[in-house]
Structure formats: structure tokens, C-alpha cells
Design an enzyme around this catalytic site. Structure first.
Site, PDB file in Angstrom:
ATOM      1  N   CYS A  75       4.520  -3.318 -11.183  1.00 53.90           N
ATOM      2  CA  CYS A  75       3.703  -4.321 -10.480  1.00 53.90           C
ATOM      3  C   CYS A  75       2.601  -4.924 -11.347  1.00 53.90           C
ATOM      4  O   CYS A  75       1.941  -5.879 -10.919  1.00 53.90           O
ATOM      5  CB  CYS A  75       3.104  -3.708  -9.208  1.00 53.90           C
ATOM      6  N   HIS A  76       2.402  -4.447 -12.551  1.00 54.50           N
ATOM      7  CA  HIS A  76       1.290  -4.907 -13.388  1.00 54.50           C
ATOM      8  C   HIS A  76       1.789  -5.089 -14.803  1.00 54.50           C
ATOM      9  O   HIS A  76       1.668  -4.160 -15.613  1.00 54.50           O
ATOM     10  CB  HIS A  76       0.160  -3.881 -13.333  1.00 54.50           C
ATOM     11  N   PHE A  77       2.343  -6.105 -15.195  1.00 58.66           N
ATOM     12  CA  PHE A  77       2.681  -7.362 -14.528  1.00 58.66           C
ATOM     13  C   PHE A  77       4.185  -7.538 -14.620  1.00 58.66           C
ATOM     14  O   PHE A  77       4.792  -7.078 -15.574  1.00 58.66           O
ATOM     15  CB  PHE A  77       1.985  -8.538 -15.219  1.00 58.66           C
TER      16      PHE A  77
END
Length: 176
Positions: free
Chosen positions: A70-72
Site C-alpha cells: 500500500c505504500h506505494f
């Protein structure tokens, strides 16, 4: 209850997260996924640059760690705040290991510098915490410097990490 071993494995860290290592209501580590290291390889109260204590901990890095998804998207990197939080977690652990009572809270830091990024190709992160001072009263306050190295290269340098343990009967409580 005081547990003064010189190293702790993952199961020990989970026990700390459940409040079983230093006693209910005292210093706890967060449970996964916010627990940011897999083991404490060394902890003592006489080492480090200032002779007040040192903590070394390791995180095994692999592409399946939760934050990479999720990052990124398309540019996976460990959020810098998670490495910083790991250092605060370790200072709080040191206070509990030292006999401090009450739950812990991060209280700030003096300076933080990033010089690299933890990406999925990294194999191991090593945290080194150098305790500068421990004040023992109703509030136990730990002040330390720390580094985070990835595959042997220092990526984060933190100065004056501050963590407090707040006894339940203490008049002073952290602002929420």
C-alpha cells in the site's frame, strides 16, 4: 514482574505485546502488524556510547511485508514513520526491561534524518539504540539516540528519542 534477559525472540516480543512480559498495565510492544522488529539481539544497561544502555533489534525484510502493498503501488517503500516508531518501541521496551511501571508513550525527538529507503530488495534492517538518560520518578523518561541500518548501510539517524512510562496512579498523564 521484571524480565532481564539479554535477548528476546519473536514469541517473547508477542508476549510483551499481550502484556505478559513486564506485567499487566506496564510497558507493552504493539502487536503485528505494528510490531516493527522480529527479535532483540542485545539489550543491556551498561553499554552504548554513554554507558547507560544499548538495544539492538532486527527486522527480516521480504516483499510480502504489509506496508509494501500500500505504500506505494508500483513504488514500494517502508514508510519512514514505521522505522521511527520501531525506535520508540525499543526505548519503551528498555524502560519496561529496566523495571519502569505503567504504559508507555512516545513523547517526541530532537532530530531525525533519512538518507535511504527500505525497499523490498533489502534483506535485513538493524536498529541500534544508544540510551543517553533514564529519569525514574512517577514518570519514567527514557532519552536515546538511534540508527536504522538496512543491509549494513545506515538509512535513519534519530537524536533524543523520548519515551515515557506513565504509572496509573501518577498525577501526570500524557495528552491524548
Amino acid at each position: 514482574m521484571q524480565d532481564r534477559r539479554s535477548s528476546y525472540d519473536y514469541e517473547d516480543l508477542l508476549a510483551c505485546g499481550r502484556g505478559e512480559l513486564f506485567g499487566a498495565g506496564n510497558a507493552q510492544l504493539p502487536l503485528p502488524p505494528m510490531l516493527m522488529f522480529d527479535r532483540i539481539t542485545e539489550i543491556n544497561d551498561s553499554g552504548g556510547e554513554h554507558g547507560k544502555g544499548l538495544i539492538r533489534a532486527e527486522l527480516d525484510v521480504n516483499p510480502d511485508l504489509w506496508f509494501f502493498a500500500c505504500h506505494f503501488k508500483g513504488d514500494p517503500v517502508m514508510p519512514g514513520c514505521l522505522g521511527l516508531d520501531a525506535m520508540w518501541q525499543l526505548v519503551g521496551f528498555f524502560l519496561g526491561w529496566s523495571g519502569g511501571l505503567g504504559p508507555g508513550r512516545a513523547l517526541g525527538l530532537g532530530e531525525l534524518k533519512f538518507s535511504g529507503q527500505v525497499q523490498p530488495n533489502i534483506k535485513k534492517v538493524v536498529y541500534n539504540i544508544d540510551v543517553k538518560r533514564v529519569m525514574r520518578s512517577k514518570l519514567w523518561l527514557g532519552i536515546a539516540d538511534g540508527t536504522m541500518a538496512a543491509d549494513g548501510e545506515i538509512f535513519y539517524r534519530a537524536k533524543d528519542l523520548k519515551v515515557g512510562l506513565f504509572r496509573q496512579d501518577a498525577a501526570v498523564q500524557p495528552a491524548v
